[in-house]
Motif scaffolding. Sequence first.
Motif, PDB file in Angstrom:
ATOM      1  N   GLU A 202       0.827  -1.211   0.000  1.00  8.08           N
ATOM      2  CA  GLU A 202       0.000   0.000   0.000  1.00  8.08           C
ATOM      3  C   GLU A 202       0.859   1.258   0.000  1.00  8.08           C
ATOM      4  N   ARG A 205       2.500   1.617  -3.561  1.00  8.94           N
ATOM      5  CA  ARG A 205       1.509   2.047  -4.553  1.00  8.94           C
ATOM      6  C   ARG A 205       1.106   3.500  -4.332  1.00  8.94           C
ATOM      7  N   ALA A 206       0.973   3.893  -3.070  1.00  7.37           N
ATOM      8  CA  ALA A 206       0.619   5.280  -2.781  1.00  7.37           C
ATOM      9  C   ALA A 206       1.701   6.232  -3.283  1.00  7.37           C
ATOM     10  N   HIS A 209       1.526   6.550  -7.028  1.00  8.12           N
ATOM     11  CA  HIS A 209       0.339   7.320  -7.408  1.00  8.12           C
ATOM     12  C   HIS A 209       0.562   8.813  -7.186  1.00  8.12           C
ATOM     13  N   ASP A 212       2.757  10.184  -9.906  1.00  5.47           N
ATOM     14  CA  ASP A 212       1.991  10.194 -11.152  1.00  5.47           C
ATOM     15  C   ASP A 212       1.046  11.389 -11.191  1.00  5.47           C
ATOM     16  N   ARG A 213       0.371  11.668 -10.098  1.00  3.93           N
ATOM     17  CA  ARG A 213      -0.572  12.790 -10.062  1.00  3.93           C
ATOM     18  C   ARG A 213       0.140  14.130 -10.224  1.00  3.93           C
TER      19      ARG A 213
END
Length: 295
Positions: A202, A205-206, A209, A212-213
């Motif tokens: 988790e 992946r966070a 992310h 990416d944002r």
Amino acid sequence: MDCSAGGIKHFEVREPPTQTIPFVFNSPHSGRSYPTAFLADSNLDSIAIRRSADHYVDEIFADAPEIGAPMLMAHFPRAYLDVNREPYELDPRMFDGPLPSYANIGSMRVAGGLGTIPRIVAENMEIYRRRLPVNEALSRIETIYKPYHACLRRLIARTHARFGLCVLIDCHSMPGNIRISGSDMRPDFIIGDRYGTSASAELSRAALHMFDRMGFSAVRNKPYAGGFITEHYGRPVRGLHALQIEINRALYVDEVTLAKKPEFPVIAAALSTFMRQMADFVADFSGSNTALAAE
């Protein structure tokens, strides 16, 4: 926390007034204090000797205390001593006299010239003009390496005791020409979690992310999955998570002159945002799920 080594400031901890988040940040390769005797023993000029350093990474993550976390940073350079290795990964070809029997002389990192006392920087640029006395290597390990790791252990243990978990962020940079195998992609960031063994999925992946944002390209574990620090301190089942973050140096530094680019403040601001978002994620996630505290 006083983490001086024998009264000499080989490294330091920058502390928040009060630690408010369960994070420890560590910058082991951004030191810029080159001992005079070390430079005299080197074949390399003042630019070449810095080729393997994580340039200004300590400055990029400098907001860590402001957001509530301690940050440990080396002042000694990576070319002099690499604390992201086992304590005795040593190349016998570098030294006059026999190494201790407990030295690890056969690791892949030693074979590549990148042991605890590195033989090279960058692409096979030999550091030393002579063999070193064995005692010189052992002295660096005793007086700098061991106190550094003792300090890091104390920071992690204190954080874990206070919050019930600890997230260690090991801060690094990578050459701008690094590509993902089988593609032409040059990632902006690589998140290393030792293939899921040093931190929860988790968290990884966070982190991906979040980058990416913000418009960056980020990948996980390839080609950098994390070094000794990530592997050694990451114990997710005990609520001890360790992530290695590699930043593409070409984003913020001229890799020829090693000077900061005009984009440096933008990258530093992005990492400040990243740290805050990670802190919020851990607070939200651990508040609703105990998996981070003890998977």
